[in-house]
Design a protein around this motif. Structure first.
Motif, PDB file in Angstrom:
ATOM      1  N   VAL A  78       0.847  -1.192   0.000  1.00 52.79           N
ATOM      2  CA  VAL A  78       0.000   0.000   0.000  1.00 52.79           C
ATOM      3  C   VAL A  78       0.884   1.244   0.000  1.00 52.79           C
ATOM      4  O   VAL A  78       1.691   1.445   0.914  1.00 52.79           O
ATOM      5  CB  VAL A  78      -0.938   0.015   1.222  1.00 52.79           C
ATOM      6  CG1 VAL A  78      -1.813   1.259   1.198  1.00 52.79           C
ATOM      7  CG2 VAL A  78      -1.788  -1.256   1.250  1.00 52.79           C
ATOM      8  N   ALA A  79       0.745   2.063  -1.017  1.00 54.39           N
ATOM      9  CA  ALA A  79       1.592   3.252  -1.151  1.00 54.39           C
ATOM     10  C   ALA A  79       1.007   4.425  -0.365  1.00 54.39           C
ATOM     11  O   ALA A  79      -0.208   4.625  -0.360  1.00 54.39           O
ATOM     12  CB  ALA A  79       1.714   3.636  -2.620  1.00 54.39           C
ATOM     13  N   PRO A  80       1.863   5.204   0.294  1.00 54.46           N
ATOM     14  CA  PRO A  80       1.373   6.425   0.943  1.00 54.46           C
ATOM     15  C   PRO A  80       0.984   7.454  -0.111  1.00 54.46           C
ATOM     16  O   PRO A  80       1.669   7.609  -1.124  1.00 54.46           O
ATOM     17  CB  PRO A  80       2.594   6.901   1.754  1.00 54.46           C
ATOM     18  CG  PRO A  80       3.774   6.364   1.013  1.00 54.46           C
ATOM     19  CD  PRO A  80       3.328   5.052   0.433  1.00 54.46           C
ATOM     20  N   ARG A  81      -0.101   8.145   0.102  1.00 51.34           N
ATOM     21  CA  ARG A  81      -0.587   9.115  -0.881  1.00 51.34           C
ATOM     22  C   ARG A  81      -0.084  10.520  -0.539  1.00 51.34           C
ATOM     23  O   ARG A  81      -0.274  10.981   0.595  1.00 51.34           O
ATOM     24  CB  ARG A  81      -2.113   9.123  -0.925  1.00 51.34           C
ATOM     25  CG  ARG A  81      -2.710   7.883  -1.571  1.00 51.34           C
ATOM     26  CD  ARG A  81      -4.219   7.990  -1.594  1.00 51.34           C
ATOM     27  NE  ARG A  81      -4.809   6.898  -2.353  1.00 51.34           N
ATOM     28  CZ  ARG A  81      -5.015   6.904  -3.660  1.00 51.34           C
ATOM     29  NH1 ARG A  81      -4.664   7.975  -4.353  1.00 51.34           N
ATOM     30  NH2 ARG A  81      -5.550   5.878  -4.279  1.00 51.34           N
ATOM     31  N   PRO A  82       0.566  11.186  -1.493  1.00 50.63           N
ATOM     32  CA  PRO A  82       0.983  12.578  -1.250  1.00 50.63           C
ATOM     33  C   PRO A  82      -0.211  13.429  -0.829  1.00 50.63           C
ATOM     34  O   PRO A  82      -1.318  13.275  -1.342  1.00 50.63           O
ATOM     35  CB  PRO A  82       1.524  13.018  -2.620  1.00 50.63           C
ATOM     36  CG  PRO A  82       1.954  11.752  -3.282  1.00 50.63           C
ATOM     37  CD  PRO A  82       0.955  10.709  -2.829  1.00 50.63           C
ATOM     38  N   GLY A  83       0.015  14.309   0.151  1.00 47.03           N
ATOM     39  CA  GLY A  83      -1.052  15.194   0.602  1.00 47.03           C
ATOM     40  C   GLY A  83      -1.885  14.650   1.740  1.00 47.03           C
ATOM     41  O   GLY A  83      -2.768  15.341   2.246  1.00 47.03           O
ATOM     42  N   THR A  84      -1.593  13.406   2.179  1.00 52.51           N
ATOM     43  CA  THR A  84      -2.314  12.833   3.310  1.00 52.51           C
ATOM     44  C   THR A  84      -1.416  12.816   4.537  1.00 52.51           C
ATOM     45  O   THR A  84      -0.191  12.967   4.430  1.00 52.51           O
ATOM     46  CB  THR A  84      -2.774  11.395   3.003  1.00 52.51           C
ATOM     47  OG1 THR A  84      -1.608  10.553   2.855  1.00 52.51           O
ATOM     48  CG2 THR A  84      -3.582  11.351   1.713  1.00 52.51           C
ATOM     49  N   LYS A  85      -1.995  12.595   5.709  1.00 54.03           N
ATOM     50  CA  LYS A  85      -1.211  12.600   6.936  1.00 54.03           C
ATOM     51  C   LYS A  85      -0.284  11.391   7.020  1.00 54.03           C
ATOM     52  O   LYS A  85       0.678  11.401   7.785  1.00 54.03           O
ATOM     53  CB  LYS A  85      -2.129  12.655   8.156  1.00 54.03           C
ATOM     54  CG  LYS A  85      -3.047  11.448   8.307  1.00 54.03           C
ATOM     55  CD  LYS A  85      -3.927  11.602   9.537  1.00 54.03           C
ATOM     56  CE  LYS A  85      -4.841  10.386   9.727  1.00 54.03           C
ATOM     57  NZ  LYS A  85      -5.705  10.530  10.924  1.00 54.03           N
ATOM     58  N   ALA A 138      -3.043   6.511 -11.035  1.00 56.53           N
ATOM     59  CA  ALA A 138      -3.717   6.872  -9.780  1.00 56.53           C
ATOM     60  C   ALA A 138      -2.770   6.895  -8.594  1.00 56.53           C
ATOM     61  O   ALA A 138      -2.952   7.711  -7.670  1.00 56.53           O
ATOM     62  CB  ALA A 138      -4.859   5.893  -9.507  1.00 56.53           C
ATOM     63  N   ASN A 139      -1.757   6.025  -8.588  1.00 58.10           N
ATOM     64  CA  ASN A 139      -0.942   5.860  -7.387  1.00 58.10           C
ATOM     65  C   ASN A 139       0.553   6.061  -7.612  1.00 58.10           C
ATOM     66  O   ASN A 139       1.165   6.944  -7.006  1.00 58.10           O
ATOM     67  CB  ASN A 139      -1.174   4.456  -6.798  1.00 58.10           C
ATOM     68  CG  ASN A 139      -2.613   4.217  -6.410  1.00 58.10           C
ATOM     69  OD1 ASN A 139      -3.193   5.011  -5.687  1.00 58.10           O
ATOM     70  ND2 ASN A 139      -3.196   3.140  -6.893  1.00 58.10           N
ATOM     71  N   GLU A 146       6.037  13.336  -6.708  1.00 58.38           N
ATOM     72  CA  GLU A 146       6.143  14.071  -5.446  1.00 58.38           C
ATOM     73  C   GLU A 146       7.517  13.876  -4.816  1.00 58.38           C
ATOM     74  O   GLU A 146       8.147  14.843  -4.354  1.00 58.38           O
ATOM     75  CB  GLU A 146       5.057  13.603  -4.475  1.00 58.38           C
ATOM     76  CG  GLU A 146       5.092  14.277  -3.117  1.00 58.38           C
ATOM     77  CD  GLU A 146       4.858  15.778  -3.176  1.00 58.38           C
ATOM     78  OE1 GLU A 146       5.321  16.479  -2.258  1.00 58.38           O
ATOM     79  OE2 GLU A 146       4.218  16.249  -4.141  1.00 58.38           O
ATOM     80  N   VAL A 147       7.998  12.647  -4.787  1.00 55.80           N
ATOM     81  CA  VAL A 147       9.314  12.380  -4.204  1.00 55.80           C
ATOM     82  C   VAL A 147      10.401  13.063  -5.026  1.00 55.80           C
ATOM     83  O   VAL A 147      11.351  13.638  -4.476  1.00 55.80           O
ATOM     84  CB  VAL A 147       9.564  10.865  -4.092  1.00 55.80           C
ATOM     85  CG1 VAL A 147      10.980  10.592  -3.599  1.00 55.80           C
ATOM     86  CG2 VAL A 147       8.561  10.234  -3.147  1.00 55.80           C
ATOM     87  N   GLN A 150      10.568  16.634  -4.133  1.00 56.32           N
ATOM     88  CA  GLN A 150      11.092  16.899  -2.799  1.00 56.32           C
ATOM     89  C   GLN A 150      12.599  16.704  -2.685  1.00 56.32           C
ATOM     90  O   GLN A 150      13.295  17.486  -2.055  1.00 56.32           O
ATOM     91  CB  GLN A 150      10.395  15.991  -1.777  1.00 56.32           C
ATOM     92  CG  GLN A 150       8.979  16.408  -1.439  1.00 56.32           C
ATOM     93  CD  GLN A 150       8.439  15.568  -0.304  1.00 56.32           C
ATOM     94  OE1 GLN A 150       7.844  14.531  -0.546  1.00 56.32           O
ATOM     95  NE2 GLN A 150       8.636  16.010   0.909  1.00 56.32           N
ATOM     96  N   VAL A 151      13.082  15.614  -3.295  1.00 58.44           N
ATOM     97  CA  VAL A 151      14.492  15.261  -3.068  1.00 58.44           C
ATOM     98  C   VAL A 151      15.309  15.164  -4.345  1.00 58.44           C
ATOM     99  O   VAL A 151      16.483  14.795  -4.294  1.00 58.44           O
ATOM    100  CB  VAL A 151      14.603  13.938  -2.287  1.00 58.44           C
ATOM    101  CG1 VAL A 151      13.964  14.064  -0.930  1.00 58.44           C
ATOM    102  CG2 VAL A 151      13.997  12.778  -3.070  1.00 58.44           C
ATOM    103  N   GLY A 152      14.702  15.494  -5.488  1.00 59.48           N
ATOM    104  CA  GLY A 152      15.449  15.444  -6.732  1.00 59.48           C
ATOM    105  C   GLY A 152      15.931  14.053  -7.073  1.00 59.48           C
ATOM    106  O   GLY A 152      17.111  13.846  -7.376  1.00 59.48           O
TER     107      GLY A 152
END
Length: 207
Positions: A78-85, A138-139, A146-147, A150-152
């Motif tokens: 299960v992948a973490p979704r950008p923008g969620t806690k 979607a995922n 996003e990654v 953030q970190v290039g």
């Protein structure tokens, strides 16, 4: 005290699941053309007509097997979704470790993909359009984007290309386990090797 009989529906579901597992293993190791419904029935210990009853044709059984494969993946990784806690870079790293371990646990996933990719078939087209592309859009691709922001991650590599590069380095050791054993005496499936592989994939991505 008599033992209660297993309910008919439960037995039916167990039989269906067993057939799917055998079909998936056969399709992934031998390829679609080399597999027969009668052979799967013999391995499952059921009548050939039962497979026809549950799945219809070999093509339908293949599609059910592929759907089962990707549904299992979605449950186990299960992948973490950008923008969620739940999202953080640490959560992303845990997700990547989980993915590498999934590849080690279920090498038939990559094997089936290689079987179909080598044939450029209508089956591959169906799988790409119906399952793979929607799940990537979607995922996976939003997560990579996003990654990267953030970190290039690995410079300016196009996200789809980066996705397939990561897929390759996560899967290949579990496709070539026999070669690694005979050429280098390495057991890619032992816990120490899998953990080292997890860390190597992370080092590649977040270097």
């Amino acid at each position: 005290m008599p033992v209660a009989r297993q309910p008919q529906q439960e037995r039916s579901e167990n039989t269906r699941a067993e057939i799917l597992g055998i079909a998936l293993e056969q399709f992934s190791t031998r390829g679609f053309e080399a597999v027969s419904l009668r052979g799967i029935a013999e391995m499952a210990g059921v009548n050939h007509a039962m497979i026809r009853y549950y799945f219809g044709s070999k093509e339908a059984l293949w599609r059910e097997s592929v759907t089962y494969l990707f549904d299992r993946y979605a449950k186990e990784v299960v992948a973490p979704r950008p923008g969620t806690k739940e999202y953080s870079l640490d959560a992303v790293k845990d997700h990547i470790r989980s993915y590498v371990r999934y590849c080690a646990r279920h090498p038939e996933h990559a094997r089936l993909m290689m079987q179909e990719a080598n044939r450029d078939s209508e089956r591959l087209k169906w799988m790409a359009e119906t399952i793979i592309r929607p799940r990537h859009d979607a995922n996976t691709l939003p997560l990579i984007q996003e990654v990267s922001k953030q970190v290039g991650v690995l410079g300016d590599i196009e996200p789809v290309m980066l996705l397939y590069m990561i897929t390759a380095i996560a899967q290949v050791p579990y496709l070539l386990t026999a070669e690694m054993k005979y050429a280098h005496g390495m057991d890619a499936m032992c816990e120490k090797s899998i953990e080292a592989h997890c860390e190597a994939v992370l080092a590649f991505i977040f270097r």
